[in-house]
Design a protein around this motif. Structure first.
Motif, PDB file in Angstrom:
ATOM      1  N   CYS A 167       0.830  -1.205   0.000  1.00  0.00           N
ATOM      2  CA  CYS A 167       0.000   0.000   0.000  1.00  0.00           C
ATOM      3  C   CYS A 167       0.866   1.258   0.000  1.00  0.00           C
ATOM      4  CB  CYS A 167      -0.933  -0.001   1.217  1.00  0.00           C
ATOM      5  SG  CYS A 167      -0.069   0.063   2.802  1.00  0.00           S
ATOM      6  N   ARG A 168       0.191   2.378  -0.178  1.00  0.00           N
ATOM      7  CA  ARG A 168       0.894   3.674  -0.168  1.00  0.00           C
ATOM      8  C   ARG A 168       0.963   4.269   1.233  1.00  0.00           C
ATOM      9  NH1 ARG A 168      -0.945   8.527   0.344  1.00  0.00           N
ATOM     10  NH2 ARG A 168      -3.099   7.829   0.052  1.00  0.00           N
ATOM     11  N   HIS A 169      -0.080   4.043   2.028  1.00  0.00           N
ATOM     12  CA  HIS A 169      -0.178   4.667   3.354  1.00  0.00           C
ATOM     13  C   HIS A 169      -0.692   3.620   4.340  1.00  0.00           C
ATOM     14  CE1 HIS A 169      -0.646   8.386   5.872  1.00  0.00           C
ATOM     15  NE2 HIS A 169      -1.449   7.573   6.555  1.00  0.00           N
ATOM     16  N   ILE A 170      -0.161   3.647   5.559  1.00  0.00           N
ATOM     17  CA  ILE A 170      -0.572   2.658   6.553  1.00  0.00           C
ATOM     18  C   ILE A 170      -0.772   3.325   7.903  1.00  0.00           C
ATOM     19  CG2 ILE A 170       1.791   2.021   7.290  1.00  0.00           C
ATOM     20  CD1 ILE A 170       0.726  -0.912   7.404  1.00  0.00           C
ATOM     21  N   SER A 171      -1.771   2.863   8.617  1.00  0.00           N
ATOM     22  CA  SER A 171      -1.953   3.296  10.006  1.00  0.00           C
ATOM     23  C   SER A 171      -2.179   2.065  10.872  1.00  0.00           C
ATOM     24  CB  SER A 171      -3.132   4.268  10.137  1.00  0.00           C
ATOM     25  OG  SER A 171      -4.358   3.601   9.901  1.00  0.00           O
ATOM     26  N   VAL A 172      -1.602   2.099  12.065  1.00  0.00           N
ATOM     27  CA  VAL A 172      -1.723   0.995  13.010  1.00  0.00           C
ATOM     28  C   VAL A 172      -2.087   1.582  14.361  1.00  0.00           C
ATOM     29  CG1 VAL A 172      -0.587  -0.964  14.112  1.00  0.00           C
ATOM     30  CG2 VAL A 172       0.047  -0.315  11.768  1.00  0.00           C
ATOM     31  N   ILE A 190      -5.410  -2.205  11.744  1.00  0.00           N
ATOM     32  CA  ILE A 190      -4.406  -1.911  10.722  1.00  0.00           C
ATOM     33  C   ILE A 190      -5.138  -1.502   9.453  1.00  0.00           C
ATOM     34  CG2 ILE A 190      -2.487  -2.833   9.355  1.00  0.00           C
ATOM     35  CD1 ILE A 190      -1.927  -4.798  11.595  1.00  0.00           C
ATOM     36  N   THR A 191      -4.829  -0.314   8.946  1.00  0.00           N
ATOM     37  CA  THR A 191      -5.512   0.215   7.768  1.00  0.00           C
ATOM     38  C   THR A 191      -4.495   0.481   6.669  1.00  0.00           C
ATOM     39  OG1 THR A 191      -7.154   1.280   9.200  1.00  0.00           O
ATOM     40  CG2 THR A 191      -7.065   1.989   6.898  1.00  0.00           C
ATOM     41  N   LEU A 192      -4.719  -0.143   5.514  1.00  0.00           N
ATOM     42  CA  LEU A 192      -3.848   0.030   4.353  1.00  0.00           C
ATOM     43  C   LEU A 192      -4.610   0.813   3.290  1.00  0.00           C
ATOM     44  CD1 LEU A 192      -2.900  -2.629   5.894  1.00  0.00           C
ATOM     45  CD2 LEU A 192      -1.944  -3.367   3.718  1.00  0.00           C
ATOM     46  N   GLN A 193      -4.034   1.909   2.836  1.00  0.00           N
ATOM     47  CA  GLN A 193      -4.676   2.731   1.820  1.00  0.00           C
ATOM     48  C   GLN A 193      -3.963   2.605   0.481  1.00  0.00           C
ATOM     49  OE1 GLN A 193      -4.935   6.755   3.287  1.00  0.00           O
ATOM     50  NE2 GLN A 193      -5.984   6.154   5.176  1.00  0.00           N
ATOM     51  N   ASP A 194      -4.736   2.728  -0.597  1.00  0.00           N
ATOM     52  CA  ASP A 194      -4.225   2.538  -1.957  1.00  0.00           C
ATOM     53  C   ASP A 194      -3.578   1.165  -2.109  1.00  0.00           C
ATOM     54  OD1 ASP A 194      -5.127   4.961  -2.844  1.00  0.00           O
ATOM     55  OD2 ASP A 194      -3.221   5.997  -2.559  1.00  0.00           O
ATOM     56  N   VAL A 195      -4.338   0.149  -1.761  1.00  0.00           N
ATOM     57  CA  VAL A 195      -3.859  -1.228  -1.847  1.00  0.00           C
ATOM     58  C   VAL A 195      -3.878  -1.691  -3.301  1.00  0.00           C
ATOM     59  CG1 VAL A 195      -4.329  -3.615  -1.164  1.00  0.00           C
ATOM     60  CG2 VAL A 195      -4.655  -1.755   0.471  1.00  0.00           C
ATOM     61  N   ALA A 196      -2.833  -2.386  -3.705  1.00  0.00           N
ATOM     62  CA  ALA A 196      -2.722  -2.850  -5.100  1.00  0.00           C
ATOM     63  C   ALA A 196      -3.404  -4.203  -5.277  1.00  0.00           C
ATOM     64  CB  ALA A 196      -1.264  -2.929  -5.508  1.00  0.00           C
ATOM     65  N   ASP A 254       0.723   6.580  11.773  1.00  0.00           N
ATOM     66  CA  ASP A 254      -0.083   6.940  10.609  1.00  0.00           C
ATOM     67  C   ASP A 254       0.869   7.609   9.625  1.00  0.00           C
ATOM     68  OD1 ASP A 254      -2.273   7.266   8.985  1.00  0.00           O
ATOM     69  OD2 ASP A 254      -2.907   9.148   9.920  1.00  0.00           O
ATOM     70  N   VAL A 255       1.316   6.857   8.585  1.00  0.00           N
ATOM     71  CA  VAL A 255       2.470   7.319   7.832  1.00  0.00           C
ATOM     72  C   VAL A 255       2.481   6.738   6.420  1.00  0.00           C
ATOM     73  CG1 VAL A 255       3.885   5.417   8.706  1.00  0.00           C
ATOM     74  CG2 VAL A 255       5.010   7.523   7.960  1.00  0.00           C
ATOM     75  N   GLU A 256       3.133   7.441   5.521  1.00  0.00           N
ATOM     76  CA  GLU A 256       3.383   6.926   4.178  1.00  0.00           C
ATOM     77  C   GLU A 256       4.362   5.753   4.267  1.00  0.00           C
ATOM     78  OE1 GLU A 256       2.174   8.369   1.104  1.00  0.00           O
ATOM     79  OE2 GLU A 256       0.811   9.414   2.479  1.00  0.00           O
ATOM     80  N   THR A 257       4.086   4.675   3.525  1.00  0.00           N
ATOM     81  CA  THR A 257       4.960   3.506   3.617  1.00  0.00           C
ATOM     82  C   THR A 257       6.359   3.787   3.076  1.00  0.00           C
ATOM     83  OG1 THR A 257       4.014   2.708   1.532  1.00  0.00           O
ATOM     84  CG2 THR A 257       3.088   1.829   3.574  1.00  0.00           C
ATOM     85  N   ASP A 258       6.481   4.640   2.068  1.00  0.00           N
ATOM     86  CA  ASP A 258       7.804   4.989   1.551  1.00  0.00           C
ATOM     87  C   ASP A 258       8.649   5.661   2.627  1.00  0.00           C
ATOM     88  OD1 ASP A 258       7.348   3.912  -0.915  1.00  0.00           O
ATOM     89  OD2 ASP A 258       6.867   5.806  -1.910  1.00  0.00           O
TER      90      ASP A 258
END
Length: 341
Positions: free
Chosen positions: A103-108, A142-148, A116-120
């Motif tokens: 994903c692009r962004h993850i929060s835990v 756990i929330t994953l945003q922009d999941v491929a 709550d941060v960009e994965t890069d």
């Protein structure tokens, strides 16, 4: 002439290593297995997974013990589990990377805080802010945003992963079937390799020869898949290991499966010996085909009835001097006693 002796020790370029691990996971859906596995290890009673295809947001919630340390969660090759679980299940400590790569962004959110941060940002080894959580409600989120991933991929993968999983999994408000789980109501036998359920031992026409193998509740091997009626094997995770990084294959798979087949055959033989002592001779010889497949025809040697599959009755004069033989024999309709033969 320089005669000075130099020493050098192995070093790790951590950024390059982590970026290379991105290509080690063989499947994008690996993250699903890792997240539900972490929930199980945390002694969760249930895992809830929600996916919104419009926003491509995947959320995983569990009521387990929670994450003790966000710092450990973000430490590659450090699992954070207690010594007993490490000894029994051999976690690699890199499963969370699959979430970062997915994903692009993850929060835990858990008992040790919130990130709550960009994965890069994480993968570049930059500092991550951990916000304290007041009055944690016991749910790790756990929330994953922009999941491929696509909805169909997720639904199909979860259905396969959960089939033998030990705790319930709810996906978009639908409870997924766990028909092969140890608590599914099937009767498992404890063996030297783990727990085995024998399918098709009640009726001769239900006997099957294929099997599925699970490790830590997740599918790890399947034999020929042309039938849905299969023996089920849950390996003892203290004795058998899955390969790094995404646990999709057994270590030394060929040797392990050879051992699995041997123990399965032994377990089937023991079951047939029990059946032989309780069934009538006519009923027991009805399992001829399965006995033949598992090379157990020796169990029929002292049975006074011969199965029809082993017999042929001559019904006409045998003509054998032409290119096409006449049909001069047939199988009896039912078993016969040795005296009748």
């Amino acid at each position: 002439m320089n005669t000075q002796i130099n020493e050098v020790a192995m070093k790790v370029n951590q950024i390059n290593l982590v970026n290379s691990l991105r290509f080690s996971f063989t499947n994008k859906t690996t993250v699903l297995g890792e997240l539900i596995q972490n929930a199980r290890r945390a002694n969760a009673a249930m895992v809830v997974i929600n996916f919104c295809p419009e926003t491509r947001t995947l959320q995983v919630l569990d009521d387990g013990c929670g994450i003790d340390s966000m710092a450990t969660l973000l430490t590659v090759a450090e699992s954070g589990w207690d010594a007993d679980l490490v000894a029994h299940e051999h976690p690699f400590g890199i499963g969370f990377l699959s979430a970062l790569f997915a994903c692009r962004h993850i929060s835990v959110i858990s008992k040790s805080g919130l990130i709550d941060v960009e994965t890069d940002h994480i993968l570049a080894f930059k500092p991550v802010t951990i916000t304290p959580v007041q009055d944690w409600n016991g749910i790790t989120r756990i929330t994953l945003q922009d999941v491929a991933l696509e909805m169909g991929q997720i639904a199909t993968t979860l259905k396969r992963l959960v089939r033998g999983f030990p705790i319930p999994v709810l996906f978009n408000d639908q409870l997924l079937e766990r028909t092969c789980a140890l608590d599914s109501g099937l009767t498992f036998v404890d063996t030297e390799i783990g727990a085995i359920y024998l399918h098709g031992m009640e009726q001769p026409n239900g006997a099957q020869y294929e099997f599925d193998v699970y490790l830590q509740g997740l599918p790890i091997y399947t034999s020929h898949s042309y039938t849905s009626h299969r023996h089920i094997i849950h390996l003892d995770s203290a004795r058998f290991h899955a390969r790094l990084p995404d646990r999709d294959k057994l270590v030394d798979e060929a040797d392990v499966i050879k051992r699995v087949k041997a123990v399965l055959a032994k377990t089937i033989e023991q079951r047939f010996i029990q059946m032989k002592a309780t069934l009538s001779a006519e009923a027991f010889v009805g399992f001829y085909e399965m006995l033949r497949h598992w090379e157990l025809l020796k169990l029929l040697n002292d049975v006074p009835v011969v199965p029809p599959e082993a017999l042929r009755e001559i019904i006409a004069y045998p003509v054998c001097d032409t290119e096409v033989f006449d049909n001069f024999e047939q199988r009896p309709e039912k078993a016969m006693t040795r005296a009748e033969i």
